[in-house]
Design a protein around this motif. Structure first.
Motif, mmCIF file in Angstrom:
data_model
loop_
_atom_site.group_PDB
_atom_site.id
_atom_site.type_symbol
_atom_site.label_atom_id
_atom_site.label_comp_id
_atom_site.label_asym_id
_atom_site.label_seq_id
_atom_site.Cartn_x
_atom_site.Cartn_y
_atom_site.Cartn_z
ATOM 1 N N LEU A 245 -26.562 -31.951 -25.744
ATOM 2 C CA LEU A 245 -27.371 -32.330 -24.588
ATOM 3 C C LEU A 245 -28.792 -32.689 -25.009
ATOM 4 C CD1 LEU A 245 -26.171 -29.795 -21.869
ATOM 5 C CD2 LEU A 245 -25.311 -32.070 -22.430
ATOM 6 N N ALA A 246 -29.398 -33.592 -24.249
ATOM 7 C CA ALA A 246 -30.657 -34.209 -24.664
ATOM 8 C C ALA A 246 -31.827 -33.250 -24.702
ATOM 9 C CB ALA A 246 -30.980 -35.386 -23.729
ATOM 10 N N PHE A 247 -31.811 -32.188 -23.909
ATOM 11 C CA PHE A 247 -32.991 -31.317 -23.850
ATOM 12 C C PHE A 247 -33.059 -30.321 -25.002
ATOM 13 C CE2 PHE A 247 -29.847 -29.454 -20.843
ATOM 14 C CZ PHE A 247 -29.565 -28.284 -21.536
ATOM 15 N N ASN A 248 -32.044 -30.304 -25.872
ATOM 16 C CA ASN A 248 -32.115 -29.441 -27.048
ATOM 17 C C ASN A 248 -33.243 -29.898 -27.965
ATOM 18 O OD1 ASN A 248 -29.659 -27.569 -26.941
ATOM 19 N ND2 ASN A 248 -28.717 -29.562 -26.553
ATOM 20 N N THR B 283 -23.621 -24.989 -11.907
ATOM 21 C CA THR B 283 -23.371 -24.569 -10.524
ATOM 22 C C THR B 283 -22.030 -25.099 -10.029
ATOM 23 O OG1 THR B 283 -24.652 -26.484 -9.757
ATOM 24 C CG2 THR B 283 -25.803 -24.374 -9.928
ATOM 25 N N PRO B 284 -21.460 -24.472 -8.999
ATOM 26 C CA PRO B 284 -20.136 -24.894 -8.520
ATOM 27 C C PRO B 284 -20.058 -26.366 -8.144
ATOM 28 C CG PRO B 284 -20.686 -22.754 -7.607
ATOM 29 C CD PRO B 284 -21.913 -23.229 -8.332
ATOM 30 N N ASP B 285 -21.167 -26.955 -7.670
ATOM 31 C CA ASP B 285 -21.129 -28.375 -7.323
ATOM 32 C C ASP B 285 -21.365 -29.282 -8.522
ATOM 33 O OD1 ASP B 285 -23.824 -28.097 -7.806
ATOM 34 O OD2 ASP B 285 -24.461 -28.470 -5.736
ATOM 35 N N GLY B 286 -21.618 -28.689 -9.702
ATOM 36 C CA GLY B 286 -21.805 -29.461 -10.925
ATOM 37 C C GLY B 286 -23.110 -30.221 -11.003
ATOM 38 N N LYS B 287 -24.062 -29.929 -10.096
ATOM 39 C CA LYS B 287 -25.281 -30.733 -10.025
ATOM 40 C C LYS B 287 -26.491 -30.085 -10.700
ATOM 41 C CE LYS B 287 -23.975 -33.190 -5.806
ATOM 42 N NZ LYS B 287 -24.348 -33.518 -4.400
ATOM 43 N N LYS B 288 -26.396 -28.805 -11.021
ATOM 44 C CA LYS B 288 -27.525 -28.142 -11.681
ATOM 45 C C LYS B 288 -27.012 -27.288 -12.824
ATOM 46 C CE LYS B 288 -30.677 -28.086 -7.727
ATOM 47 N NZ LYS B 288 -31.458 -29.202 -8.286
ATOM 48 N N LEU B 289 -27.770 -27.330 -13.916
ATOM 49 C CA LEU B 289 -27.438 -26.542 -15.095
ATOM 50 C C LEU B 289 -28.587 -25.582 -15.373
ATOM 51 C CD1 LEU B 289 -25.454 -26.075 -17.508
ATOM 52 C CD2 LEU B 289 -26.888 -27.679 -18.797
ATOM 53 N N PHE B 290 -28.329 -24.293 -15.271
ATOM 54 C CA PHE B 290 -29.304 -23.264 -15.631
ATOM 55 C C PHE B 290 -29.042 -22.844 -17.078
ATOM 56 C CE2 PHE B 290 -29.208 -23.132 -11.065
ATOM 57 C CZ PHE B 290 -30.463 -22.693 -10.666
ATOM 58 N N GLY C 3 -23.327 -37.490 -16.496
ATOM 59 C CA GLY C 3 -23.393 -36.375 -17.432
ATOM 60 C C GLY C 3 -24.753 -36.161 -18.046
ATOM 61 N N THR C 4 -25.676 -37.100 -17.890
ATOM 62 C CA THR C 4 -27.023 -36.914 -18.420
ATOM 63 C C THR C 4 -27.776 -35.909 -17.552
ATOM 64 O OG1 THR C 4 -27.888 -38.772 -17.138
ATOM 65 C CG2 THR C 4 -27.067 -39.237 -19.367
ATOM 66 N N THR C 5 -28.885 -35.416 -18.071
ATOM 67 C CA THR C 5 -29.637 -34.384 -17.359
ATOM 68 C C THR C 5 -31.101 -34.785 -17.226
ATOM 69 O OG1 THR C 5 -30.175 -33.183 -19.406
ATOM 70 C CG2 THR C 5 -28.130 -32.579 -18.269
ATOM 71 N N SER C 6 -31.755 -34.172 -16.248
ATOM 72 C CA SER C 6 -33.192 -34.346 -16.080
ATOM 73 C C SER C 6 -33.933 -33.485 -17.095
ATOM 74 C CB SER C 6 -33.610 -33.937 -14.668
ATOM 75 O OG SER C 6 -33.445 -32.523 -14.500
ATOM 76 N N GLN C 7 -35.245 -33.605 -17.102
ATOM 77 C CA GLN C 7 -36.053 -32.709 -17.921
ATOM 78 C C GLN C 7 -35.937 -31.285 -17.373
ATOM 79 O OE1 GLN C 7 -37.964 -33.144 -20.780
ATOM 80 N NE2 GLN C 7 -36.874 -35.101 -20.840
ATOM 81 N N PRO C 8 -35.835 -30.285 -18.228
ATOM 82 C CA PRO C 8 -35.718 -28.899 -17.745
ATOM 83 C C PRO C 8 -36.969 -28.461 -16.989
ATOM 84 C CG PRO C 8 -35.068 -29.074 -20.053
ATOM 85 C CD PRO C 8 -35.721 -30.367 -19.690
ATOM 86 N N ARG C 9 -36.763 -27.623 -15.958
ATOM 87 C CA ARG C 9 -37.858 -27.054 -15.187
ATOM 88 C C ARG C 9 -37.828 -25.536 -15.350
ATOM 89 N NH1 ARG C 9 -35.208 -30.637 -11.966
ATOM 90 N NH2 ARG C 9 -34.196 -28.992 -10.731
ATOM 91 N N ILE D 16 -35.885 -18.691 -18.309
ATOM 92 C CA ILE D 16 -34.774 -19.367 -17.655
ATOM 93 C C ILE D 16 -35.257 -20.707 -17.114
ATOM 94 C CG2 ILE D 16 -33.053 -19.248 -15.809
ATOM 95 C CD1 ILE D 16 -33.119 -16.219 -16.090
ATOM 96 N N TYR D 17 -34.461 -21.746 -17.351
ATOM 97 C CA TYR D 17 -34.768 -23.112 -16.941
ATOM 98 C C TYR D 17 -33.617 -23.670 -16.122
ATOM 99 C CZ TYR D 17 -38.514 -23.085 -20.450
ATOM 100 O OH TYR D 17 -39.647 -22.794 -21.169
ATOM 101 N N VAL D 18 -33.885 -24.768 -15.438
ATOM 102 C CA VAL D 18 -32.835 -25.486 -14.718
ATOM 103 C C VAL D 18 -33.090 -26.972 -14.855
ATOM 104 C CG1 VAL D 18 -34.075 -25.480 -12.495
ATOM 105 C CG2 VAL D 18 -31.573 -25.677 -12.534
ATOM 106 N N CYS D 19 -32.027 -27.757 -14.899
ATOM 107 C CA CYS D 19 -32.168 -29.207 -14.895
ATOM 108 C C CYS D 19 -31.080 -29.797 -14.002
ATOM 109 C CB CYS D 19 -32.089 -29.794 -16.306
ATOM 110 S SG CYS D 19 -30.551 -29.466 -17.171
#
Length: 639
Positions: free
Chosen positions: A269-272, A284-291, A314-320, A305-308
């Motif tokens: 994943l890109a944020f590594n 998450t169950p809806d597949g829209k957020k990755l903690f 399949g791409t992700t946003s910048q982690p928050r 702990i972060y979330v994106c």
């Protein structure tokens, strides 16, 4: 004599040289997190050293802390404390504080914390700590609501972090395989990912997949609800070799795997990053957020702990970063997020010691104050990796508590929600006069609009209601002729807790509404009808416009219309006439934009409900009194 002194000096120099060599070796091992060997090297150095620096005592304490030898950690930290105060550096003093918690010396741990937080520049941190500490005192006095059971699948090695893939129970373990390498940090085998169809049957454990198995650390896992994708963490490798940075450190990275493919391939994943770790993913169950957890730069402590966001491709946003309400100066781990509640493990919030499990309610983009899940599910050991089970009020977590089968074990829990009760109390006030209101109604709702319980305030305007733990409520205070005031409340897991000062302020609306007992009516001047007529004349229209204005001001208001006649004419004629007047009134309101479904009924009562008794037993009324009987009233059913 000079010869003896010379020999002594030479001997001292030699011993000092040996000691310095031991110290250099110990520091090098400490820097590589090879704590088992570092402890031996530090002890060897201390045995030969004339004096020991506070930094060495601190490092030895931290070494034993990581080896979970808290008795020896406390001895080293006490020596450090005797010669150097940790009060100015909470990042170092924390592990002394947590060592005391691990040994259940909670009063001493709190005293240490208070010394640090009493300093002026830590005022905000003190306020958070003080709130959490007061909650923790309640937890220590409370009964547990959890029943926990060690799973048969656990081994003599570390077993932890459950997740679900279709019908399989997936977990991470260091159970030994013949080709597993040994991890230098604690002399145990590297981690691998395993699965089992029934966690209560230990013999069925097997490797999750040979395709993604490596000689180094693999785990923990999370799966999309449809079972297509797996997210997991692994030691960063090139081929069969670990990849190290310039400081000889290897980092974890998070990968995604499409499990529908015949040959499984890892997607980085890109944020590594190359100089920090990412791990413990939860999709998450809806597949829209990755903690996930990470020690990337810019955090509040060690691991945060972060979330994106996860996009359709399949791409992700910048982690928050989840912020300082969740993350602390030390480790915050293992996120699990469902139904707007974040469960996570933290070593930095006030708790029983080590990692404890907490929950935080998420609303309007803000995470609430973390709530410790309580005793038994949390102990003075590391308790972490909360995940819900497939049955209500059940789940799994991991712990290295005493009495387990190995290093970390996986436990099943049952939460006895029905046994957990709390209380809420407060006062209802008049908004303008500030005086308490007797006989006001306080109503509790669950599931948005389902009434749970209701009570009237006493003569002092006070109320108390019983509620269930870990439940979302809406509380509403109201009284006929007054406005309403309400709030949303989420109870925590502390049994017997009383939440006080849940006060409400409601406004006197006597200039808009009038009351007849518990019946509330829109306050308008009488709407007079001409004798034997039901049309809305210009005088009546002035008063009806007030009703329109009130209903526009209260868009949720529902009313019913009641129309009446005087007592002249027959009962039947008056009944028909009043019905026509009620319906004419309703039609006029609808013609001015009031939705028909906001008028529940329009009923004529004829002469059966007069204000003034006329034409009976020789009683005559004036024309004014007759006209007062010819009226329409607007009963408020809901607003």
């Amino acid at each position: 004599m000079k010869i003896k002194i010379f020999v002594f000096l030479i001997f001292s120099i030699v011993l000092s040289g040996f000691a310095q060599k031991d110290l250099n070796e110990a520091d090098a091992l400490f820097g590589r997190s090879a704590y088992a060997d570092a402890a031996l090297a530090y002890e060897s150095y201390i045995a030969n050293a004339a004096t020991v620096s506070p930094e060495t005592w601190q490092r030895l304490g931290y070494t034993y802390y990581n080896l979970k030898d808290y008795v020896n950690a406390l001895k080293a930290y006490k020596n450090w404390r005797d010669i150097d105060s940790p009060d100015d550096d909470v990042s170092k003093g924390y592990y002394y504080y947590d060592t005391l918690r691990r040994l259940k010396e909670y009063d001493k741990a709190n005293q240490m914390a208070m010394i640090f937080f009493s300093r002026a520049n830590n005022r905000n941190k003190y306020l958070n700590y003080d709130e959490e500490q007061s909650r923790f005192v309640e937890l220590l006095q409370a009964d547990t609501l959890y029943t926990v059971k060690n799973l048969p699948l656990n081994s003599q090695y570390a077993d932890f972090a459950a997740s679900f893939y279709k019908e399989d129970f997936v977990f991470t373990s260091s159970r030994n395989k013949e080709d597993n390498k040994i991890y230098e940090r604690n002399k145990t085998p590297y981690l691998s990912i395993y699965k089992i169809s029934r966690p209560e049957v230990a013999s069925e454990v097997s490797l999750f997949s040979e395709d993604i198995e490596t000689p180094f650390h693999d785990g923990t896992t999370s799966f999309t609800a449809d079972g297509r994708y797996m997210y997991y963490a692994s030691s960063f490798q090139s081929g069969s070799k670990k990849v190290f940075n310039d400081e000889k450190r290897n980092f974890f990275k998070i990968y995604r795997v499409d499990l529908t493919q015949k040959k499984l391939k890892k997607e980085l994943l890109a944020f590594n990053g190359d100089n920090y770790s990412t791990g413990q993913p939860y999709i998450t169950p809806d597949g829209k957020k990755l903690f996930f957890a990470s020690d990337m730069p810019g955090g509040y402590g060690k691991a945060d702990i972060y979330v994106c966001d996860v996009y359709e491709d399949g791409t992700t946003s910048q982690p928050r970063n989840l912020g300082p309400e969740i993350n602390t100066i030390v480790d915050d781990f293992f996120p699990f997020f469902k139904n707007d509640v974040l469960y996570f493990s933290s070593a930095g919030h006030v708790g029983f010691g080590g990692l404890d499990m907490y929950k935080s309610f998420y609303k309007d983009g803000i995470f609430g104050t973390p709530i410790n899940l309580g005793p038994v599910i949390n102990t003075n050991a590391d308790d972490f990796a909360y995940v819900e089970g497939k049955k209500p009020n059940t789940g799994y977590f991991s712990s290295d508590r005493a009495g387990g089968k190995g290093d970390d074990d996986i436990y099943e829990f049952t939460y006895n929600l029905e046994r957990c009760q709390q209380f809420i109390s407060g006062t209802v006030y008049d908004l303008e006069t500030k005086q308490p209101l007797a006989d006001a109604t306080v109503t509790l709702y669950v599931n948005e609009n389902e009434k749970y319980s209701e009570i009237r305030t006493d003569e002092n305007g006070e109320y108390q209601l019983e509620v269930l733990c870990e439940t979302k409520y809406t509380i509403e205070a109201h009284k006929a002729g007054y406005s309403k005031d309400g709030l949303d409340l989420s109870t925590d897991v502390t049994p017997g807790r009383t939440m006080k000062m849940l006060d409400f302020k409601i406004k006197d609306l006597s200039d808009i509404f009038t009351t007849d007992g518990d019946v509330e009516k829109i306050k308008v001047d009488p709407i007079y009808f001409e004798y034997y007529r039901y049309n809305i004349n210009s005088v009546a229209a002035i008063q009806l416009q007030k009703v329109v204005d009130v209903m526009n001001a209260y868009p949720e208001m529902v009313i019913k219309i009641e129309s009446h006649t005087d007592q002249r004419g027959t009962d039947y004629f008056n009944k028909v006439l009043s019905t026509n007047r009620a319906e004419a009134t309703r039609d006029w309101l609808i013609s001015r934009g009031i939705a028909a479904n906001r008028i529940e009924s329009a009923i004529g009562y004829g002469e059966s409900r007069p204000i003034n008794i006329c034409d009976e037993q020789g009683v005559d009324c004036t024309e004014v009194e007759y006209s007062e009987n010819r009226r329409s009233e607007f009963i408020v059913l809901r607003r």
